[in-house]
Write an enzyme that holds these catalytic residues in place. Structure first.
Site, PDB file in Angstrom:
ATOM      1  N   ARG A   2      16.123  91.477  56.765  1.00 19.76           N
ATOM      2  CA  ARG A   2      16.763  90.757  57.365  1.00 19.76           C
ATOM      3  C   ARG A   2      15.679  89.401  56.806  1.00 19.76           C
ATOM      4  O   ARG A   2      14.568  89.452  57.523  1.00 19.76           O
ATOM      5  CB  ARG A   2      17.256  90.638  58.894  1.00 19.76           C
ATOM      6  N   ARG A  15      18.207  74.715  51.672  1.00 21.23           N
ATOM      7  CA  ARG A  15      18.550  74.887  53.772  1.00 21.23           C
ATOM      8  C   ARG A  15      18.743  73.036  53.949  1.00 21.23           C
ATOM      9  O   ARG A  15      19.210  72.872  53.970  1.00 21.23           O
ATOM     10  CB  ARG A  15      17.839  75.452  54.452  1.00 21.23           C
ATOM     11  N   ASP A  51      23.610  83.562  61.786  1.00 23.64           N
ATOM     12  CA  ASP A  51      23.086  83.476  63.244  1.00 23.64           C
ATOM     13  C   ASP A  51      23.716  83.760  64.075  1.00 23.64           C
ATOM     14  O   ASP A  51      25.429  83.980  64.325  1.00 23.64           O
ATOM     15  CB  ASP A  51      22.526  82.149  64.018  1.00 23.64           C
ATOM     16  N   TYR A 126      20.070  85.180  75.433  1.00 25.65           N
ATOM     17  CA  TYR A 126      20.429  84.373  75.527  1.00 25.65           C
ATOM     18  C   TYR A 126      21.163  82.626  75.978  1.00 25.65           C
ATOM     19  O   TYR A 126      20.369  81.874  77.265  1.00 25.65           O
ATOM     20  CB  TYR A 126      20.534  83.170  73.927  1.00 25.65           C
TER      21      TYR A 126
HETATM   22  O1  1CP Z   1      17.979  87.171  55.885  1.00 30.50           O
HETATM   23  C1  1CP Z   1      18.571  86.535  57.002  1.00 30.50           C
HETATM   24  O2  1CP Z   1      17.884  85.024  56.917  1.00 30.50           O
HETATM   25  C2  1CP Z   1      20.068  86.620  57.884  1.00 30.50           C
HETATM   26  C3  1CP Z   1      20.443  85.845  58.535  1.00 30.50           C
HETATM   27  C4  1CP Z   1      20.087  85.124  59.908  1.00 30.50           C
HETATM   28  C5  1CP Z   1      20.554  86.278  61.226  1.00 30.50           C
HETATM   29  C6  1CP Z   1      20.796  88.082  60.354  1.00 30.50           C
HETATM   30  C7  1CP Z   1      19.712  84.407  60.847  1.00 30.50           C
HETATM   31  C8  1CP Z   1      18.848  83.073  60.144  1.00 30.50           C
HETATM   32  N1  1CP Z   1      19.484  84.993  62.259  1.00 30.50           N
HETATM   33  C9  1CP Z   1      20.368  86.366  62.300  1.00 30.50           C
HETATM   34  C10 1CP Z   1      20.246  87.163  63.623  1.00 30.50           C
HETATM   35  C11 1CP Z   1      19.296  86.734  64.439  1.00 30.50           C
HETATM   36  N2  1CP Z   1      19.483  85.552  65.398  1.00 30.50           N
HETATM   37  C12 1CP Z   1      19.460  87.511  65.501  1.00 30.50           C
HETATM   38  C13 1CP Z   1      18.679  89.044  65.067  1.00 30.50           C
HETATM   39  C14 1CP Z   1      17.949  89.896  64.169  1.00 30.50           C
HETATM   40  C15 1CP Z   1      16.401  90.100  64.650  1.00 30.50           C
HETATM   41  O3  1CP Z   1      16.278  90.865  65.256  1.00 30.50           O
HETATM   42  O4  1CP Z   1      15.811  89.233  64.352  1.00 30.50           O
HETATM   43  C16 1CP Z   1      18.429  86.994  66.113  1.00 30.50           C
HETATM   44  C17 1CP Z   1      17.412  87.820  67.842  1.00 30.50           C
HETATM   45  C18 1CP Z   1      18.999  85.700  65.880  1.00 30.50           C
HETATM   46  C19 1CP Z   1      18.545  84.832  67.485  1.00 30.50           C
HETATM   47  C20 1CP Z   1      17.361  83.428  66.483  1.00 30.50           C
HETATM   48  N3  1CP Z   1      18.195  82.767  65.694  1.00 30.50           N
HETATM   49  C21 1CP Z   1      16.188  83.590  66.303  1.00 30.50           C
HETATM   50  C22 1CP Z   1      15.059  84.414  67.310  1.00 30.50           C
HETATM   51  C23 1CP Z   1      14.207  83.297  68.999  1.00 30.50           C
HETATM   52  C24 1CP Z   1      13.872  84.744  69.360  1.00 30.50           C
HETATM   53  O5  1CP Z   1      14.254  85.063  70.746  1.00 30.50           O
HETATM   54  O6  1CP Z   1      12.607  85.066  69.243  1.00 30.50           O
HETATM   55  C25 1CP Z   1      15.616  82.772  65.933  1.00 30.50           C
HETATM   56  C26 1CP Z   1      13.805  82.328  65.391  1.00 30.50           C
HETATM   57  C27 1CP Z   1      16.900  82.075  65.030  1.00 30.50           C
HETATM   58  C28 1CP Z   1      16.491  81.280  64.170  1.00 30.50           C
HETATM   59  C29 1CP Z   1      17.198  82.168  62.804  1.00 30.50           C
HETATM   60  N4  1CP Z   1      18.055  82.599  62.393  1.00 30.50           N
HETATM   61  C30 1CP Z   1      18.205  82.314  60.994  1.00 30.50           C
HETATM   62  C31 1CP Z   1      16.893  82.119  60.398  1.00 30.50           C
HETATM   63  C32 1CP Z   1      16.150  81.744  59.027  1.00 30.50           C
HETATM   64  C33 1CP Z   1      16.024  81.411  61.284  1.00 30.50           C
HETATM   65  C34 1CP Z   1      15.128  80.645  61.729  1.00 30.50           C
HETATM   66  C35 1CP Z   1      15.244  78.909  61.589  1.00 30.50           C
HETATM   67  C36 1CP Z   1      15.112  78.230  60.391  1.00 30.50           C
HETATM   68  O7  1CP Z   1      15.391  78.885  59.863  1.00 30.50           O
HETATM   69  O8  1CP Z   1      15.721  77.175  60.400  1.00 30.50           O
END
Ligand code: 1CP
Length: 326
Positions: A2, A15, A51, A126
């Site tokens: 991931r 993006r 997400d 969340y």
């Molecule tokens: O590989 C990939 O990027 C696939 C896409 C993907 C996935 C599978 C994103 C994009 N989010 C997720 C799932 C996700 N989102 C999870 C489960 C996976 C894991 O445990 O890592 C969780 C907990 C989230 C919630 C979330 N979204 C967080 C975590 C916050 C925390 O509580 O610590 C964050 C930082 C995001 C934002 C996000 N989602 C995805 C990306 C690439 C990002 C980063 C921000 C960006 O690029 O703008």
């Protein structure tokens, strides 16, 4: 792996500068960003770019994803009245951009696409905490103070996840992963009594509608929950780096495949150290009944893409051919 794409220069370029939820709503961006790590690394599967908060955002709960923070909920879930903010998901109307991107990817990809949704505890955390949390005090208080309300909330979120996962499979995804990333914060008893039942229903309903699609359940810090998670109806259990895979196999039993579990931080070490660890993961995974090589959690942003390319190459050279194909 991931977020394998997130550290890539081509990711930021594709993006653009908008919010992540805006990027997720543009099928051509989602398609490109999902393809990037597959192109660069030659992975055996692709993880859909989206997400876990997309379904709740799409039904209008009121959630955003803030850069550098993650999901934020200005008006958190706090009482039974808030259940009204979680109406059922109609994927064709509410998330057409997800379905269009899955269909586009189905045409472009020559490896399986993994669709995904958030697990009930993690998405609820969340909504109840209002954002990322360290101690999860509000949601634990809610679970123990008002178990009936917790049950209703978990069931609503399970319905949202189910509708989303079914729509992704119908549009062409080959497998699904449920990210209950933060479930490891719970005691084994609380997981078994308060989270496992809705997770079981989710997988049972998926098994009924899409019996051939592998069902992966993932969480972080879940060493003490693995046996319980193995009773969820998932066909694959994700394991983080804290439990060696041979030990994880004991905990999940002989009928379930495992996924993992290289420590993402190890990818910052010199290559010979990384190579030893990769070999150890492959060795401990053994043969049956299946192992999906992966990191134990997401790729750290400071990771050198060149190291990940070497990891994938080494796994392809040393892993057992055919075993890991979805
Ligand atoms: O590989 C990939 O990027 C696939 C896409 C993907 C996935 C599978 C994103 C994009 N989010 C997720 C799932 C996700 N989102 C999870 C489960 C996976 C894991 O445990 O890592 C969780 C907990 C989230 C919630 C979330 N979204 C967080 C975590 C916050 C925390 O509580 O610590 C964050 C930082 C995001 C934002 C996000 N989602 C995805 C990306 C690439 C990002 C980063 C921000 C960006 O690029 O703008």
């Amino acid at each position: 792996m991931r977020q394998a794409g997130r550290s890539l220069p081509e990711y930021r370029a594709a993006r653009g500068s908008g919010t992540i939820l805006e990027a997720i709503a543009r099928p051509e961006v989602v398609t490109e960003v999902t393809l990037q790590p597959v192109r660069r690394y030659g992975t055996d599967a692709a993880i859909f770019f989206s997400d876990i908060v997309v379904p709740v955002a799409a039904v209008g709960f009121g959630v955003d994803v803030a850069p550098g923070t993650g999901p934020v909920v200005p008006s958190p879930f706090s009482s039974a009245a808030d259940l009204r903010r979680l109406r059922p998901l109609d994927p064709d109307r509410d998330t057409p951009y997800v379905l269009e991107a899955v269909r586009m990817l189905r045409r472009e990809l020559h490896v399986p696409l993994i669709g995904f949704a958030g697990g009930p505890f993690t998405v609820a955390s969340y909504l109840v905490e209002g954002g990322p949390s360290r101690n999860f005090t509000r949601i634990k208080a809610l679970m123990h103070t008002d178990p009936v309300l917790w049950h209703d909330l978990a069931e609503r979120l399970t319905d949202l996840a189910l509708a989303s996962l079914r729509s992704q499979l119908d549009a062409g995804a080959s497998a699904v992963q449920v990210f209950d990333s933060w479930a490891g914060i719970l005691t084994p008893r609380d997981y078994a009594t308060l989270v496992l039942p809705s997770t079981r229903r989710l997988f049972a309903e998926l098994a009924r509608s899409h019996p051939a699609a592998p069902r992966i359940l993932f969480g972080v810090g879940t060493g003490e929950l693995l046996a319980s998670m193995a009773a969820s109806g998932a066909t694959v259990i994700g394991v983080d780096w804290r439990v060696p895979l041979d030990e994880a196999r004991h905990r999940v039993g002989p009928a379930i495949a495992v996924q993992g579990n290289l420590d993402p931080a190890l990818c910052l070490a010199p290559w010979d150290v990384v190579a030893d660890e990769v070999a150890d993961v492959v060795e401990r995974a053994g043969d049956a009944p299946g192992h999906i090589f992966n990191l134990g959690h997401g790729v750290l942003p400071e990771t050198d893409p060149g190291i990940l390319a070497q990891v994938v190459d080494l796994v392809h050279r040393t892993g057992r051919a055919g075993v890991g194909r979805l």
